[in-house]
Design a protein around this motif. Structure first.
Motif, PDB file in Angstrom:
ATOM      1  N   THR A  29      43.990  28.186  18.234  1.00 25.26           N
ATOM      2  CA  THR A  29      44.472  29.254  19.100  1.00 25.26           C
ATOM      3  C   THR A  29      44.356  28.188  20.444  1.00 25.26           C
ATOM      4  O   THR A  29      43.751  27.363  20.683  1.00 25.26           O
ATOM      5  CB  THR A  29      43.546  30.228  19.436  1.00 25.26           C
ATOM      6  OG1 THR A  29      42.114  29.997  19.782  1.00 25.26           O
ATOM      7  CG2 THR A  29      43.337  31.364  18.084  1.00 25.26           C
ATOM      8  N   ALA A  30      44.975  28.759  21.313  1.00 24.50           N
ATOM      9  CA  ALA A  30      45.072  28.157  22.930  1.00 24.50           C
ATOM     10  C   ALA A  30      43.629  28.211  23.304  1.00 24.50           C
ATOM     11  O   ALA A  30      43.180  26.920  23.934  1.00 24.50           O
ATOM     12  CB  ALA A  30      45.719  29.314  23.775  1.00 24.50           C
ATOM     13  N   ALA A  31      42.467  29.263  22.771  1.00 26.70           N
ATOM     14  CA  ALA A  31      41.318  28.918  23.498  1.00 26.70           C
ATOM     15  C   ALA A  31      40.576  27.901  22.553  1.00 26.70           C
ATOM     16  O   ALA A  31      39.720  27.444  23.224  1.00 26.70           O
ATOM     17  CB  ALA A  31      40.708  30.446  22.961  1.00 26.70           C
ATOM     18  N   ASP A  32      41.085  27.591  21.451  1.00 29.99           N
ATOM     19  CA  ASP A  32      40.494  26.375  20.598  1.00 29.99           C
ATOM     20  C   ASP A  32      40.586  25.133  21.288  1.00 29.99           C
ATOM     21  O   ASP A  32      39.821  24.261  21.403  1.00 29.99           O
ATOM     22  CB  ASP A  32      40.625  26.606  19.323  1.00 29.99           C
ATOM     23  CG  ASP A  32      40.389  27.615  18.221  1.00 29.99           C
ATOM     24  OD1 ASP A  32      39.272  28.106  18.559  1.00 29.99           O
ATOM     25  OD2 ASP A  32      40.829  27.916  17.402  1.00 29.99           O
ATOM     26  N   ILE A  33      42.039  25.190  21.534  1.00 29.77           N
ATOM     27  CA  ILE A  33      42.391  23.506  22.279  1.00 29.77           C
ATOM     28  C   ILE A  33      41.630  23.806  23.574  1.00 29.77           C
ATOM     29  O   ILE A  33      41.231  22.740  23.985  1.00 29.77           O
ATOM     30  CB  ILE A  33      43.903  23.787  22.331  1.00 29.77           C
ATOM     31  CG1 ILE A  33      44.610  23.637  20.994  1.00 29.77           C
ATOM     32  CG2 ILE A  33      44.542  22.575  23.225  1.00 29.77           C
ATOM     33  CD1 ILE A  33      45.956  24.013  20.752  1.00 29.77           C
ATOM     34  N   ALA A  34      41.552  24.749  24.557  1.00 33.03           N
ATOM     35  CA  ALA A  34      40.952  24.587  25.667  1.00 33.03           C
ATOM     36  C   ALA A  34      39.407  24.427  25.585  1.00 33.03           C
ATOM     37  O   ALA A  34      38.989  23.208  26.137  1.00 33.03           O
ATOM     38  CB  ALA A  34      40.859  25.918  26.486  1.00 33.03           C
ATOM     39  N   ALA A  35      38.745  24.968  24.578  1.00 33.40           N
ATOM     40  CA  ALA A  35      37.322  24.483  24.492  1.00 33.40           C
ATOM     41  C   ALA A  35      37.351  23.124  23.819  1.00 33.40           C
ATOM     42  O   ALA A  35      36.384  22.326  24.509  1.00 33.40           O
ATOM     43  CB  ALA A  35      36.928  25.469  23.317  1.00 33.40           C
ATOM     44  N   GLY A  36      38.511  22.622  23.025  1.00 33.29           N
ATOM     45  CA  GLY A  36      38.326  21.192  22.699  1.00 33.29           C
ATOM     46  C   GLY A  36      38.478  20.176  23.922  1.00 33.29           C
ATOM     47  O   GLY A  36      37.633  19.076  23.939  1.00 33.29           O
TER      48      GLY A  36
END
Length: 108
Positions: A29-36
Motif C-alpha cells: 500500500t502507499a502506507a507500506d511504501i511511505a514506511a519503507g
C-alpha cells in the motif's frame, strides 16, 4: 550430527522462503511504501552515501546485482542483518516495497 544440522538448516531456509513468498503475494500500500522510505532514510542512506558517494548510486549503477523482486528481498534482509537494524519481516517488506516502487519496478 552434521547431517542433522544440515537438514535442520535446509528446513529453516525453506520455511523462511515460504513465508517470504506468502508476504510477496500482497500488493504494498502507499502506507507500506511511505514506511519503507522512512526506514530507508533513517537506516540505509548513510551507509550508501559512505560506500557509493550518493545514496541512490547503488540502485542506478550499471553493474547492479539485484535483478528480481526476490533478489531485492534477499538484499534488504542482508542489509538488515549487517546493519543490525533489527527490522521485523513486515519492515523488510516495507523497505523492499519502497525500493521497488522508486528504483527497480519489478513486476509482482
Amino acid at each position: 550430527m552434521m547431517r542433522k544440522f544440515a537438514i535442520a538448516a535446509a528446513a529453516t531456509c525453506v520455511a523462511l522462503a515460504t513465508a517470504g513468498a506468502t508476504r510477496a503475494q500482497t500488493a504494498p500500500t502507499a502506507a507500506d511504501i511511505a514506511a519503507g522510505r522512512a526506514l530507508s532514510d533513517r537506516d540505509c542512506v548513510a551507509c550508501h552515501r559512505q560506500k557509493f558517494g550518493t545514496p541512490d548510486a547503488i540502485y542506478t549503477r550499471p553493474d547492479r546485482k539485484v535483478a528480481s523482486l526476490a533478489a531485492l528481498r534477499v538484499q534488504v534482509a542482508r542489509c538488515n542483518t549487517e546493519l543490525a537494524t533489527q527490522y521485523f519481516p513486515d519492515e523488510e517488506d516495507q523497505v523492499t516495497a519502497y525500493l521497488n516502487a522508486t528504483h527497480y519496478r519489478f513486476a509482482r
